[in-house]
Design an enzyme around this catalytic site. Sequence first.
Site, PDB file in Angstrom:
ATOM      1  N   HIS A 300       9.021  -5.992   5.059  1.00 35.56           N
ATOM      2  CA  HIS A 300       8.326  -6.108   3.774  1.00 35.56           C
ATOM      3  C   HIS A 300       6.964  -5.417   3.853  1.00 35.56           C
ATOM      4  CE1 HIS A 300      10.682 -10.072   2.734  1.00 35.56           C
ATOM      5  NE2 HIS A 300      11.437  -8.983   2.685  1.00 35.56           N
ATOM      6  N   LEU A 301       6.917  -4.197   4.343  1.00 32.49           N
ATOM      7  CA  LEU A 301       5.652  -3.491   4.574  1.00 32.49           C
ATOM      8  C   LEU A 301       4.993  -3.092   3.251  1.00 32.49           C
ATOM      9  CD1 LEU A 301       7.327  -1.487   7.362  1.00 32.49           C
ATOM     10  CD2 LEU A 301       5.324  -2.900   7.794  1.00 32.49           C
TER      11      LEU A 301
END
Length: 381
Positions: A300-301
């Site tokens: 989930h960058l």
Amino acid sequence: MQYTRGSPWDYEEWKKAGCDRWGYRDVLPYFIKSEDMQLPEFVSSPFRGKGGPLAMSSGYKSEATQLFIQAGQELGYNRTDYNGYDQEGFGELDIPVVADLPVGENLQDHMGLLMHSKTDKVETLNADLMQSVWAKIKYRLFGTGPLSATSADGSAFLHLDRNKKGHVYPDIQIINIFALLPNIFGFTEATAREIVPVPGKGFTIYILITKPLSRGSIKLRSKDAFDYPLIDPNYLSDTRDVKTLVGGVRIWEKILQTRPYQDMGLKEDEHKMSFCSQHEFRSNAYWECYIRHVAVTAYHLTSTCKMGPENDPSTVVDTQLRVKGIKGLRVVDASIFPNITSGNTNIPTVMVAERAADFIRGVDSVEHIRKRIKSIKIVTD
């Protein structure tokens, strides 16, 4: 795919950081616009949408997840719609600089622990089930059954201090996966022998920190755009993240002590590992050691082109997603998040894209939705 908007408090945080008109009441109409709610119990909710491009349905519900929900209720947590009212720079590489902005800084990601439990007392996704004739018939004829599921079919958002519920975003997301996962995260062979369960029957509880305080970076490796960048996620550099995950483990321990899980004969001992044997099993020191050895990314960058006021030197784009100092260029993806949202980041990214479409066209496509929900009470009000 899991549909998660994040906490209303995430967007209030964005607003307080100087992102005018990005508070929860501002973004809620865009969530509603993109949604096509097909679950009867949520169709009438003012927080939900109908007729949008993203269809929302529940599909197959595993027995393991039903027990997961029962365990949460036994611990005093409500069963809820967590998308509704409340969610319980460049280096010196001789590249001409057009705008000197902190691109690549502020990298954020969700980290978590995969806590597996072996059991043959409930139906879980395993090789026998996947190959069963009945499961194949259900899927091919009706599109139902376990083969129609994502395997991650239950989720909870929890506060470590339950007195903070309704006042701030949750600390922990717990996802129930009704399968034992293989070594998909690339653990070393020695670690995998201990931490990765042998193929069989069981499920996994994925404990995630929702609002990590550690910050990483992405930098250019060279002037060649095809060279892989230098990515330093800097995970767990802020010890408060470790402590939060320990808090999540403590909730997991309580879940294992509930009647639905005790009836399955589950034990914490499956997570007694030699690489942390210098610490007393289940002590804070043990779990901190465990976390630093085997915590994994949720992919989930976000937040490396931070949105905010033009006079804020830490930001890359303004509140209409325009790159500061460069005409005709916007960034429209999860990198503009000032801070990561609580939970999966796909749906907040869709919301950002819907807003960008309005900015570019100079229209307000959700005016009618905004008027419709003007009177509803929102937890952040």
